[in-house]
Design a protein around this motif. Structure first.
Motif, PDB file in Angstrom:
ATOM      1  N   MET A   1      16.285   8.402 -14.286  1.00  0.00           N
ATOM      2  CA  MET A   1      16.499   7.741 -13.168  1.00  0.00           C
ATOM      3  C   MET A   1      16.742   6.354 -13.221  1.00  0.00           C
ATOM      4  SD  MET A   1      14.613  10.003 -10.384  1.00  0.00           S
ATOM      5  CE  MET A   1      12.881  10.315 -11.113  1.00  0.00           C
TER       6      MET A   1
ATOM      7  N   LYS B   1      11.638  16.534  -4.320  1.00  0.00           N
ATOM      8  CA  LYS B   1      11.509  16.528  -5.888  1.00  0.00           C
ATOM      9  C   LYS B   1      13.164  16.341  -6.516  1.00  0.00           C
ATOM     10  CE  LYS B   1       7.116  17.561  -6.031  1.00  0.00           C
ATOM     11  NZ  LYS B   1       6.868  16.586  -4.696  1.00  0.00           N
TER      12      LYS B   1
ATOM     13  N   LYS C   1       5.915   2.540 -15.506  1.00  0.00           N
ATOM     14  CA  LYS C   1       6.427   4.225 -15.320  1.00  0.00           C
ATOM     15  C   LYS C   1       5.672   5.262 -14.812  1.00  0.00           C
ATOM     16  CE  LYS C   1       8.261   4.049 -19.621  1.00  0.00           C
ATOM     17  NZ  LYS C   1       9.105   4.545 -20.685  1.00  0.00           N
TER      18      LYS C   1
ATOM     19  N   VAL D   1      11.831  10.294 -15.190  1.00  0.00           N
ATOM     20  CA  VAL D   1      11.869   8.767 -14.536  1.00  0.00           C
ATOM     21  C   VAL D   1      12.713   7.893 -15.515  1.00  0.00           C
ATOM     22  CG1 VAL D   1      10.402   6.645 -14.337  1.00  0.00           C
ATOM     23  CG2 VAL D   1       9.532   8.997 -14.005  1.00  0.00           C
TER      24      VAL D   1
ATOM     25  N   THR E   1       3.588  18.104  -8.033  1.00  0.00           N
ATOM     26  CA  THR E   1       4.283  17.941  -9.175  1.00  0.00           C
ATOM     27  C   THR E   1       4.673  16.538  -9.681  1.00  0.00           C
ATOM     28  OG1 THR E   1       5.138  20.097  -8.633  1.00  0.00           O
ATOM     29  CG2 THR E   1       5.979  19.016 -10.894  1.00  0.00           C
ATOM     30  N   LEU E   2       4.762  15.930 -10.742  1.00  0.00           N
ATOM     31  CA  LEU E   2       5.087  14.643 -11.117  1.00  0.00           C
ATOM     32  C   LEU E   2       6.376  14.816 -11.985  1.00  0.00           C
ATOM     33  CD1 LEU E   2       1.992  12.656 -11.583  1.00  0.00           C
ATOM     34  CD2 LEU E   2       3.236  12.791  -9.489  1.00  0.00           C
ATOM     35  N   PRO E   3       7.216  13.750 -11.735  1.00  0.00           N
ATOM     36  CA  PRO E   3       8.147  13.785 -12.695  1.00  0.00           C
ATOM     37  C   PRO E   3       7.847  13.500 -14.244  1.00  0.00           C
ATOM     38  CG  PRO E   3       8.542  11.820 -11.352  1.00  0.00           C
ATOM     39  CD  PRO E   3       7.247  12.826 -10.869  1.00  0.00           C
TER      40      PRO E   3
ATOM     41  N   ILE F   1      10.676  -3.734 -15.883  1.00  0.00           N
ATOM     42  CA  ILE F   1      11.419  -2.469 -15.481  1.00  0.00           C
ATOM     43  C   ILE F   1      12.819  -3.065 -15.440  1.00  0.00           C
ATOM     44  CG2 ILE F   1      12.218  -0.906 -13.593  1.00  0.00           C
ATOM     45  CD1 ILE F   1       9.827   0.230 -15.191  1.00  0.00           C
TER      46      ILE F   1
ATOM     47  N   LEU G   1       7.173   8.698  -7.218  1.00  0.00           N
ATOM     48  CA  LEU G   1       8.393   9.731  -6.918  1.00  0.00           C
ATOM     49  C   LEU G   1       7.883  11.067  -6.803  1.00  0.00           C
ATOM     50  CD1 LEU G   1      10.788   7.995  -9.704  1.00  0.00           C
ATOM     51  CD2 LEU G   1      11.170   8.002  -7.213  1.00  0.00           C
ATOM     52  N   GLY G   2       6.587  11.309  -7.102  1.00  0.00           N
ATOM     53  CA  GLY G   2       5.940  12.507  -7.147  1.00  0.00           C
ATOM     54  C   GLY G   2       5.675  12.889  -5.619  1.00  0.00           C
ATOM     55  N   LYS G   3       5.339  11.890  -4.834  1.00  0.00           N
ATOM     56  CA  LYS G   3       5.291  11.795  -3.414  1.00  0.00           C
ATOM     57  C   LYS G   3       6.040  12.449  -2.688  1.00  0.00           C
ATOM     58  CE  LYS G   3       1.759   8.085  -3.193  1.00  0.00           C
ATOM     59  NZ  LYS G   3       1.834   6.670  -2.983  1.00  0.00           N
TER      60      LYS G   3
ATOM     61  N   GLN H   1      18.438   9.970  -4.446  1.00  0.00           N
ATOM     62  CA  GLN H   1      17.467   9.723  -5.948  1.00  0.00           C
ATOM     63  C   GLN H   1      17.204   8.133  -6.197  1.00  0.00           C
ATOM     64  OE1 GLN H   1      19.232  10.092  -9.656  1.00  0.00           O
ATOM     65  NE2 GLN H   1      17.545  11.420 -10.262  1.00  0.00           N
ATOM     66  N   GLN H   2      18.284   7.426  -6.214  1.00  0.00           N
ATOM     67  CA  GLN H   2      18.375   6.143  -6.503  1.00  0.00           C
ATOM     68  C   GLN H   2      17.760   5.229  -5.289  1.00  0.00           C
ATOM     69  OE1 GLN H   2      19.086   4.411  -9.180  1.00  0.00           O
ATOM     70  NE2 GLN H   2      19.097   6.313 -10.110  1.00  0.00           N
TER      71      GLN H   2
ATOM     72  N   ARG I   1      18.638  -3.539 -10.202  1.00  0.00           N
ATOM     73  CA  ARG I   1      17.071  -2.954 -10.290  1.00  0.00           C
ATOM     74  C   ARG I   1      16.278  -3.832  -9.516  1.00  0.00           C
ATOM     75  NH1 ARG I   1      17.454   1.408 -10.045  1.00  0.00           N
ATOM     76  NH2 ARG I   1      18.295   2.779 -11.624  1.00  0.00           N
TER      77      ARG I   1
ATOM     78  N   ILE J   1      10.495   1.314  -6.803  1.00  0.00           N
ATOM     79  CA  ILE J   1      10.164  -0.241  -7.735  1.00  0.00           C
ATOM     80  C   ILE J   1       9.844  -1.185  -6.733  1.00  0.00           C
ATOM     81  CG2 ILE J   1      11.608  -1.801  -8.907  1.00  0.00           C
ATOM     82  CD1 ILE J   1      13.174   0.637 -10.029  1.00  0.00           C
TER      83      ILE J   1
ATOM     84  N   LEU K   1       5.684   4.497 -11.109  1.00  0.00           N
ATOM     85  CA  LEU K   1       6.841   5.269 -10.564  1.00  0.00           C
ATOM     86  C   LEU K   1       6.455   6.544 -10.484  1.00  0.00           C
ATOM     87  CD1 LEU K   1       9.626   2.937 -12.173  1.00  0.00           C
ATOM     88  CD2 LEU K   1       8.973   2.964  -9.883  1.00  0.00           C
ATOM     89  N   ARG K   2       6.201   7.090 -11.681  1.00  0.00           N
ATOM     90  CA  ARG K   2       6.082   8.808 -11.521  1.00  0.00           C
ATOM     91  C   ARG K   2       5.180   9.218 -10.246  1.00  0.00           C
ATOM     92  NH1 ARG K   2       3.066  10.996 -16.400  1.00  0.00           N
ATOM     93  NH2 ARG K   2       3.701  12.975 -15.613  1.00  0.00           N
ATOM     94  N   ARG K   3       4.000   8.513 -10.198  1.00  0.00           N
ATOM     95  CA  ARG K   3       3.137   8.832  -9.009  1.00  0.00           C
ATOM     96  C   ARG K   3       3.927   8.655  -7.586  1.00  0.00           C
ATOM     97  NH1 ARG K   3      -0.834   6.476 -12.153  1.00  0.00           N
ATOM     98  NH2 ARG K   3      -0.634   4.543 -11.222  1.00  0.00           N
TER      99      ARG K   3
ATOM    100  N   TRP L   1      14.233  14.450  -8.539  1.00  0.00           N
ATOM    101  CA  TRP L   1      14.402  14.191 -10.062  1.00  0.00           C
ATOM    102  C   TRP L   1      14.591  15.469 -10.919  1.00  0.00           C
ATOM    103  CZ3 TRP L   1       9.510  14.295  -7.948  1.00  0.00           C
ATOM    104  CH2 TRP L   1       8.915  15.419  -8.441  1.00  0.00           C
TER     105      TRP L   1
ATOM    106  N   VAL M   1      14.300   5.793  -6.214  1.00  0.00           N
ATOM    107  CA  VAL M   1      13.594   5.124  -7.288  1.00  0.00           C
ATOM    108  C   VAL M   1      13.545   3.664  -6.719  1.00  0.00           C
ATOM    109  CG1 VAL M   1      14.349   4.127  -9.546  1.00  0.00           C
ATOM    110  CG2 VAL M   1      14.756   6.550  -8.949  1.00  0.00           C
TER     111      VAL M   1
END
Lengths: 155, 211
Positions: A17, B197, B185, A14, A7-9, B153, B192-194, B134-135, B41, B142, B188-190, B199, B138
């Protein structure tokens, strides 16, 4: 075998966050700490710095122009020196070694020869020296931002 | 952007160039927060971002003579900020160091990156801890992006610039900025998905506004 799903966000998640921004603690302390390390006098204004640079460049150019263009004396001398170095002798004008052995002016002084026969070349050389000194002063007096800031921060 | 006394940033920068420290102080007040968030950031650490912010303003002051007052001030400052942070990042990769503030926190077992900096004081300890995690995730994601993507970003979500302002800051066509942001983005999605969860639970602590 069960297929592994990941599952991806979502894009929105994103963004949520990423939108986190920590508050700046004691902002006034940050401002005063920056002001504390700033130099007392600011860097020269661009107009002044630009004019100064322009003046030095103009002096160097004028010096070169006066030295080499209207009178080929120095140019010939340089060519002759090159000829001497190659061992072929100067093709143009008098070779340096020849000139030292028998200078064109009786006293054998290059200054005297320049004054009496090539005053424009001498003037050009003087202007060039002033320009080069200006260049040197500019290089030595320009701030070194990184080192200066580091030193001040370390204090 | 004009400050409380009605003078534009460009006018203030011009005054600062002629030696007016008060004008520079006013610029500093206007930009300290966006520059701090931009640095956060790109560095991923609040204390380090504070140090970077200080350095960026010192450098801006020392290089004021290179600013052309006929152009807008903010792209010049943000460009300087982005370049400085990315250079620092490159240097740290070559010679890894740890800041004293971070070392102190690590030694006392408090190094949860953003634990101290969370804005929502009403949140419970569990939520604070989750947000910190979470941060941290992230920031780690990044840091794995190419520097071009990190820059867009940081300008979009740190300094809160819109696409046009980012394009002006980085001297890029608008389309390139949009593409880079989209791809950043997606990466980042990919990334963070690793991991865990994280988010799924948390709301955004700050709403986004555009400059």
């Amino acid at each position: 075998m069960e297929k592994a799903t990941r599952t991806l966000p979502s894009d929105e998640q994103v963004e949520k966050m990423l939108s986190y921004r920590p508050p700046l603690r004691e902002p006034l302390a940050l401002v005063s700490s920056v002001l504390l390390v700033l130099p007392a006098s600011v860097a020269p204004t661009p107009a002044l710095a630009g004019r100064w640079r322009l003046l030095v460049a103009a002096l160097c150019a004028l010096g070169l122009l006066l030295t080499l263009v209207p009178d080929t004396y120095l140019f010939n001398l340089l060519l002759a020196a090159l000829g001497d170095l190659r061992g072929t002798g100067g093709n143009v004008g008098q070779g340096i070694s020849d000139w030292i052995a028998s200078p064109s002016v009786g006293s054998g002084s290059i200054t005297q020869e320049l004054i009496t026969q090539h005053p424009l070349v001498l003037l050009g050389l003087c202007v060039l020296v002033v320009g080069l000194l200006g260049l040197l002063y500019q290089a030595l007096s320009s701030p070194l931002p990184r080192q200066a800031a580091d030193r001040r921060l370390a204090q | 952007m004009a400050d409380a006394e009605g003078e534009s940033d460009e006018q203030l920068a011009k005054l600062a160039q002629s030696g007016d420290r008060e004008a520079f102080t006013r610029l500093l007040h206007s930009y300290e927060l966006p520059i701090y968030h931009l640095a956060y950031r790109l560095s991923g650490d609040a204390e380090e971002a504070r140090d970077l912010t200080q350095e960026i303003f010192v450098r801006a002051y020392l290089r004021l003579s290179s600013y052309d007052p006929s152009r807008r001030f903010f792209p010049w400052l943000y460009r300087l900020g982005v370049n400085y942070c990315l250079n620092q990042q490159r240097q740290q990769r070559r010679q890894p160091t740890i800041t004293l503030s971070r070392l102190g926190r690590a030694q006392s077992g408090e190094d949860e990156d953003v634990m101290f900096d969370l804005p929502d004081m009403a949140a419970g300890p569990e939520e604070l801890s989750e947000r910190a995690e979470q941060q941290a995730a992230v920031n780690a994601a990044i840091s794995k992006l190419p520097t071009d993507y990190q820059a867009v970003i940081a300008l979009r979500y740190g300094a809160d610039l819109d696409y046009a302002a980012i394009a002006e800051t980085l001297n890029l066509p608008l389309g390139t900025v949009k593409t880079r942001l989209f791809r950043a983005k997606e990466s980042l999605r990919r990334e963070l998905g690793k991991g865990e969860k994280l988010w799924r639970r948390l709301p955004a602590p700050y709403p986004l506004t555009s400059r």
